[in-house]
Design a protein around this motif. Structure first.
Motif, PDB file in Angstrom:
ATOM      1  N   ALA A 174       0.825  -1.206   0.000  1.00  0.00           N
ATOM      2  CA  ALA A 174       0.000   0.000   0.000  1.00  0.00           C
ATOM      3  C   ALA A 174       0.862   1.260   0.000  1.00  0.00           C
ATOM      4  O   ALA A 174       0.523   2.257  -0.659  1.00  0.00           O
ATOM      5  N   GLU A 175       1.990   1.231   0.713  1.00  0.00           N
ATOM      6  CA  GLU A 175       2.880   2.392   0.718  1.00  0.00           C
ATOM      7  C   GLU A 175       3.563   2.571  -0.627  1.00  0.00           C
ATOM      8  O   GLU A 175       3.889   3.706  -1.011  1.00  0.00           O
ATOM      9  N   ARG A 176       3.797   1.505  -1.349  1.00  0.00           N
ATOM     10  CA  ARG A 176       4.341   1.655  -2.700  1.00  0.00           C
ATOM     11  C   ARG A 176       3.328   2.315  -3.626  1.00  0.00           C
ATOM     12  O   ARG A 176       3.703   3.008  -4.576  1.00  0.00           O
ATOM     13  N   ILE A 177       2.044   2.123  -3.344  1.00  0.00           N
ATOM     14  CA  ILE A 177       0.995   2.727  -4.166  1.00  0.00           C
ATOM     15  C   ILE A 177       0.781   4.197  -3.797  1.00  0.00           C
ATOM     16  O   ILE A 177       0.720   5.068  -4.671  1.00  0.00           O
ATOM     17  N   TYR A 178       0.693   4.477  -2.485  1.00  0.00           N
ATOM     18  CA  TYR A 178       0.321   5.813  -2.036  1.00  0.00           C
ATOM     19  C   TYR A 178       1.499   6.660  -1.574  1.00  0.00           C
ATOM     20  O   TYR A 178       1.366   7.875  -1.435  1.00  0.00           O
ATOM     21  N   GLY A 179       2.625   6.034  -1.293  1.00  0.00           N
ATOM     22  CA  GLY A 179       3.771   6.775  -0.791  1.00  0.00           C
ATOM     23  C   GLY A 179       4.006   6.477   0.679  1.00  0.00           C
ATOM     24  O   GLY A 179       3.059   6.180   1.422  1.00  0.00           O
ATOM     25  N   PRO A 180       5.251   6.564   1.133  1.00  0.00           N
ATOM     26  CA  PRO A 180       5.572   6.272   2.545  1.00  0.00           C
ATOM     27  C   PRO A 180       4.801   7.185   3.496  1.00  0.00           C
ATOM     28  O   PRO A 180       4.769   8.408   3.326  1.00  0.00           O
ATOM     29  N   GLY A 181       4.178   6.591   4.491  1.00  0.00           N
ATOM     30  CA  GLY A 181       3.446   7.352   5.496  1.00  0.00           C
ATOM     31  C   GLY A 181       2.098   7.864   5.054  1.00  0.00           C
ATOM     32  O   GLY A 181       1.463   8.626   5.791  1.00  0.00           O
ATOM     33  N   HIS A 182       1.640   7.472   3.875  1.00  0.00           N
ATOM     34  CA  HIS A 182       0.385   7.986   3.336  1.00  0.00           C
ATOM     35  C   HIS A 182      -0.740   6.958   3.357  1.00  0.00           C
ATOM     36  O   HIS A 182      -1.748   7.141   2.672  1.00  0.00           O
ATOM     37  N   VAL A 183      -0.574   5.874   4.103  1.00  0.00           N
ATOM     38  CA  VAL A 183      -1.662   4.928   4.305  1.00  0.00           C
ATOM     39  C   VAL A 183      -2.402   5.341   5.571  1.00  0.00           C
ATOM     40  O   VAL A 183      -1.801   5.459   6.641  1.00  0.00           O
ATOM     41  N   GLY A 184      -3.704   5.562   5.447  1.00  0.00           N
ATOM     42  CA  GLY A 184      -4.460   6.094   6.573  1.00  0.00           C
ATOM     43  C   GLY A 184      -5.011   5.036   7.504  1.00  0.00           C
ATOM     44  O   GLY A 184      -4.889   5.147   8.722  1.00  0.00           O
ATOM     45  N   SER A 185      -5.615   4.003   6.944  1.00  0.00           N
ATOM     46  CA  SER A 185      -6.258   2.998   7.783  1.00  0.00           C
ATOM     47  C   SER A 185      -6.358   1.679   7.049  1.00  0.00           C
ATOM     48  O   SER A 185      -6.215   1.610   5.822  1.00  0.00           O
ATOM     49  N   LEU A 186      -6.594   0.636   7.822  1.00  0.00           N
ATOM     50  CA  LEU A 186      -6.837  -0.701   7.301  1.00  0.00           C
ATOM     51  C   LEU A 186      -8.229  -1.126   7.746  1.00  0.00           C
ATOM     52  O   LEU A 186      -8.551  -1.107   8.941  1.00  0.00           O
ATOM     53  N   LEU A 187      -9.057  -1.485   6.771  1.00  0.00           N
ATOM     54  CA  LEU A 187     -10.426  -1.908   7.030  1.00  0.00           C
ATOM     55  C   LEU A 187     -10.548  -3.396   6.733  1.00  0.00           C
ATOM     56  O   LEU A 187      -9.967  -3.892   5.759  1.00  0.00           O
ATOM     57  N   ALA A 205      -4.443   8.079   3.212  1.00  0.00           N
ATOM     58  CA  ALA A 205      -4.643   9.032   4.302  1.00  0.00           C
ATOM     59  C   ALA A 205      -5.241  10.327   3.766  1.00  0.00           C
ATOM     60  O   ALA A 205      -4.861  10.804   2.691  1.00  0.00           O
ATOM     61  N   ASP A 206      -6.176  10.899   4.525  1.00  0.00           N
ATOM     62  CA  ASP A 206      -6.793  12.165   4.107  1.00  0.00           C
ATOM     63  C   ASP A 206      -5.773  13.292   4.030  1.00  0.00           C
ATOM     64  O   ASP A 206      -5.958  14.250   3.276  1.00  0.00           O
ATOM     65  N   SER A 207      -4.710  13.190   4.826  1.00  0.00           N
ATOM     66  CA  SER A 207      -3.707  14.259   4.864  1.00  0.00           C
ATOM     67  C   SER A 207      -2.648  14.115   3.775  1.00  0.00           C
ATOM     68  O   SER A 207      -1.729  14.929   3.714  1.00  0.00           O
ATOM     69  N   ALA A 208      -2.791  13.108   2.912  1.00  0.00           N
ATOM     70  CA  ALA A 208      -1.734  12.847   1.930  1.00  0.00           C
ATOM     71  C   ALA A 208      -1.650  13.933   0.864  1.00  0.00           C
ATOM     72  O   ALA A 208      -0.582  14.200   0.327  1.00  0.00           O
ATOM     73  N   THR A 209      -2.760  14.569   0.553  1.00  0.00           N
ATOM     74  CA  THR A 209      -2.785  15.542  -0.521  1.00  0.00           C
ATOM     75  C   THR A 209      -3.901  16.538  -0.292  1.00  0.00           C
ATOM     76  O   THR A 209      -4.798  16.315   0.534  1.00  0.00           O
ATOM     77  N   PHE A 210      -3.851  17.649  -1.025  1.00  0.00           N
ATOM     78  CA  PHE A 210      -4.900  18.661  -0.941  1.00  0.00           C
ATOM     79  C   PHE A 210      -6.258  18.077  -1.303  1.00  0.00           C
ATOM     80  O   PHE A 210      -7.270  18.403  -0.688  1.00  0.00           O
ATOM     81  N   ASP A 214      -8.943   7.166  -1.885  1.00  0.00           N
ATOM     82  CA  ASP A 214      -8.572   6.039  -2.725  1.00  0.00           C
ATOM     83  C   ASP A 214      -8.412   4.787  -1.870  1.00  0.00           C
ATOM     84  O   ASP A 214      -8.122   4.863  -0.668  1.00  0.00           O
ATOM     85  N   GLU A 215      -8.577   3.627  -2.501  1.00  0.00           N
ATOM     86  CA  GLU A 215      -8.534   2.369  -1.770  1.00  0.00           C
ATOM     87  C   GLU A 215      -7.714   1.340  -2.540  1.00  0.00           C
ATOM     88  O   GLU A 215      -7.659   1.361  -3.770  1.00  0.00           O
ATOM     89  N   ALA A 216      -7.094   0.441  -1.783  1.00  0.00           N
ATOM     90  CA  ALA A 216      -6.422  -0.735  -2.351  1.00  0.00           C
ATOM     91  C   ALA A 216      -7.003  -1.957  -1.659  1.00  0.00           C
ATOM     92  O   ALA A 216      -6.897  -2.084  -0.441  1.00  0.00           O
ATOM     93  N   ASP A 217      -7.643  -2.828  -2.444  1.00  0.00           N
ATOM     94  CA  ASP A 217      -8.312  -4.004  -1.895  1.00  0.00           C
ATOM     95  C   ASP A 217      -7.415  -5.223  -1.995  1.00  0.00           C
ATOM     96  O   ASP A 217      -6.832  -5.496  -3.063  1.00  0.00           O
ATOM     97  N   PHE A 218      -7.321  -5.952  -0.876  1.00  0.00           N
ATOM     98  CA  PHE A 218      -6.509  -7.162  -0.809  1.00  0.00           C
ATOM     99  C   PHE A 218      -7.406  -8.350  -0.477  1.00  0.00           C
ATOM    100  O   PHE A 218      -8.392  -8.223   0.253  1.00  0.00           O
ATOM    101  N   SER A 219      -7.036  -9.501  -1.003  1.00  0.00           N
ATOM    102  CA  SER A 219      -7.790 -10.725  -0.757  1.00  0.00           C
ATOM    103  C   SER A 219      -7.558 -11.205   0.668  1.00  0.00           C
ATOM    104  O   SER A 219      -6.660 -10.716   1.365  1.00  0.00           O
TER     105      SER A 219
END
Length: 485
Positions: free
Chosen positions: A247-260, A271-276, A281-286
């Motif tokens: 997920a960090e490779r997708i969004y950038g280091p420190g930019h993952v907000g939560s795991l559901l 993370a909401d604070s990642a950008t203006f 955005d979401e990344a779904d895992f099996s």
């Protein structure tokens, strides 16, 4: 022709004046609560940290394997107990990992030590999230509350437009004139106009983006029915470390907000604070931890919505700009407060014996004084209630509204007995005492407080509360002796 133009202009200004007074007063009773709650929401995370003094960490450290595994095990346990749990990852504003579970309106958030993964035995509290929810729904429920708040936002835009028509002639001269020691109507009018001019762009953008961001509360979704949910699959939570790494490779280091943890796998959100832009955005895992898809809201319509939400929620802003939001919110609250008071001053001489005027003054006093009194009382109860008190968060919630009811009752009695000045002065003195004494309460109830002097959330909350107390006592000294305010 010039005379006809002048008469038409005066007629328009007169009609706009009537619209501004009544929409401003009736809407202002609601808008002031929304604005005051939204102002505190600028630092909702920091207020939440103040309300959990057992958590002393002030800086974020990299996630350790021990912490990630401890979080996974805790979520697995909660799922076996029938709880729908999620993980909020550490941020610069909140440097501890939190596990959230329970109902959305009464969620429990457990904090884990970033180094050991052990549970931090912090008190359960409504936290700063309470002020966000109050600002968002007025505690009227998700659907009804959003509808009321959106209608209030529209009323604010109407009040702003009519106010501009009224004061357009003297806009620049009013910007240069402020007479705080003039007669009360003149001083309040100067404050009203000056604060409105100074924060006009903020008022318009906040009201407009708030209405647009939540327009679905008023305008229903007409695009058709929702797809039925997929059939749930029973699974054990996989190792979260490779999921976080991907997920960090997708969004950038420190930019993952939560795991559901949903019905069919794990979702990592940006993370909401990642950008203006408030991307969501979401990344779904099996269930086995394999990446299945990424959801990126990048079309033109989504980007425009994200921009509106980004401006309104301000999750991305650095600390100096966050204080600017806070200060602008205070100025907006001052604009609405002065507007409500001007309404009362306008009709006091001719309507002071009418029951409707007593009702109007009761409501205005409840809103103007009830919110700060209740907010400060909530902070006091956060420290005075025992840490292990049963249903502790619920009692904090009750304390806020109990104080609001107390202010309403005092205002009602004072207004109908034509002794409103005693009520104004009494509650201003009460706010002053609560605010000025809060730093002392903090120092007596926070472990290791001397080690955290300086620039931190504890000192910031204490200073703002003390300044609110000073402002209330100053207003108390400015009220003249007599029976009516």
């Amino acid at each position: 022709m010039a005379e006809m133009t002048r008469v038409a202009t005066d007629t328009l200004r007169g009609r706009m004046g009537w619209l501004h007074r009544w929409v401003g007063f009736l809407g202002g009773l609601v808008i002031l609560v929304i604005f005051a709650g939204g102002t505190l929401t600028s630092f909702d995370t920091e207020i939440g940290r103040w309300m959990q003094p057992e958590i002393q960490r002030t800086t974020r450290i990299p996630l350790s394997d021990t912490l990630v595994e401890a979080a996974r095990a805790r979520v697995e346990t909660l799922r076996q107990q029938g709880q729908n749990a999620s993980i909020d990852l550490p941020t610069e504003r909140d440097p501890v990992l939190r596990i959230r579970y329970g109902k959305a309106d009464a969620a429990v958030k457990e904090a884990l030590d970033p180094e050991t993964g052990d549970a931090l035995h912090a008190r359960q509290t409504v936290g700063g999230q309470f002020f966000y929810d109050l600002h968002f729904t007025l505690d009227l429920g998700h659907d009804l509350g959003r509808q009321v708040v959106d209608c209030a936002g529209i009323a604010l835009l109407v009040a702003i437009g009519s106010g501009l028509v009224i004061h357009l002639r003297s806009l620049f001269s009013d910007l240069l004139i402020f007479r705080p020691f003039a007669a009360r109507p003149r001083a309040w009018m100067d404050l009203h106009v000056l604060s409105g001019i100074l924060v006009l762009p903020f008022l318009i953008s906040t009201a407009y983006t708030g209405v647009v961001a939540h327009s679905g509360a008023i305008l229903p979704d007409l695009r058709g029915g929702h797809q039925p949910p997929e059939k749930a699959v029973s699974y054990d939570i996989p190792d979260l470390r490779p999921i976080l790494a991907q997920a960090e490779r997708i969004y950038g280091p420190g930019h993952v907000g939560s795991l559901l943890f949903g019905r069919n796998g794990v979702t990592a959100t940006r993370a909401d604070s990642a950008t203006f832009l408030l991307m969501r955005d979401e990344a779904d895992f099996s269930p086995t931890g394999e990446l299945r898809r990424t959801v990126h809201h990048g079309d033109a319509v989504s980007i425009s919505q994200q921009a509106f939400r980004g401006v309104h929620f301000a999750r991305w802003v650095p600390l100096p700009l966050r204080w600017m939001y806070f200060g602008s919110g205070l100025a907006g609250a001052g604009l609405m407060t002065s507007g409500l008071i001007l309404f009362l001053l306008r009709y006091r001489r001719t309507k002071e014996k009418d029951a409707l005027f007593a009702v109007a003054e009761t409501l205005a006093m409840t809103v103007i004084l009830g919110f700060p009194a209740s907010a400060l009382f909530l902070l006091w109860m956060n420290r005075l209630l025992p840490i292990d008190f049963p249903m502790r968060s619920l009692w904090e919630w009750r304390s806020f509204f109990a104080m609001a009811v107390t202010v309403f009752t005092g205002a009602l009695i004072g207004s109908f007995r034509r002794k409103s000045l005693f009520a104004w002065r009494g509650f201003l003195a009460w706010i002053g005492c609560l605010g000025l004494a809060l730093p002392l309460l903090d120092s007596l109830t926070r472990p290791g407080w001397t080690a955290h002097l300086g620039a931190n959330v504890f000192v910031a909350v204490d200073v703002v509360a003390a300044l609110a107390g000073v402002a209330a006592l100053y207003a108390w000294t400015r009220l003249p002796p007599g029976r009516q305010a």
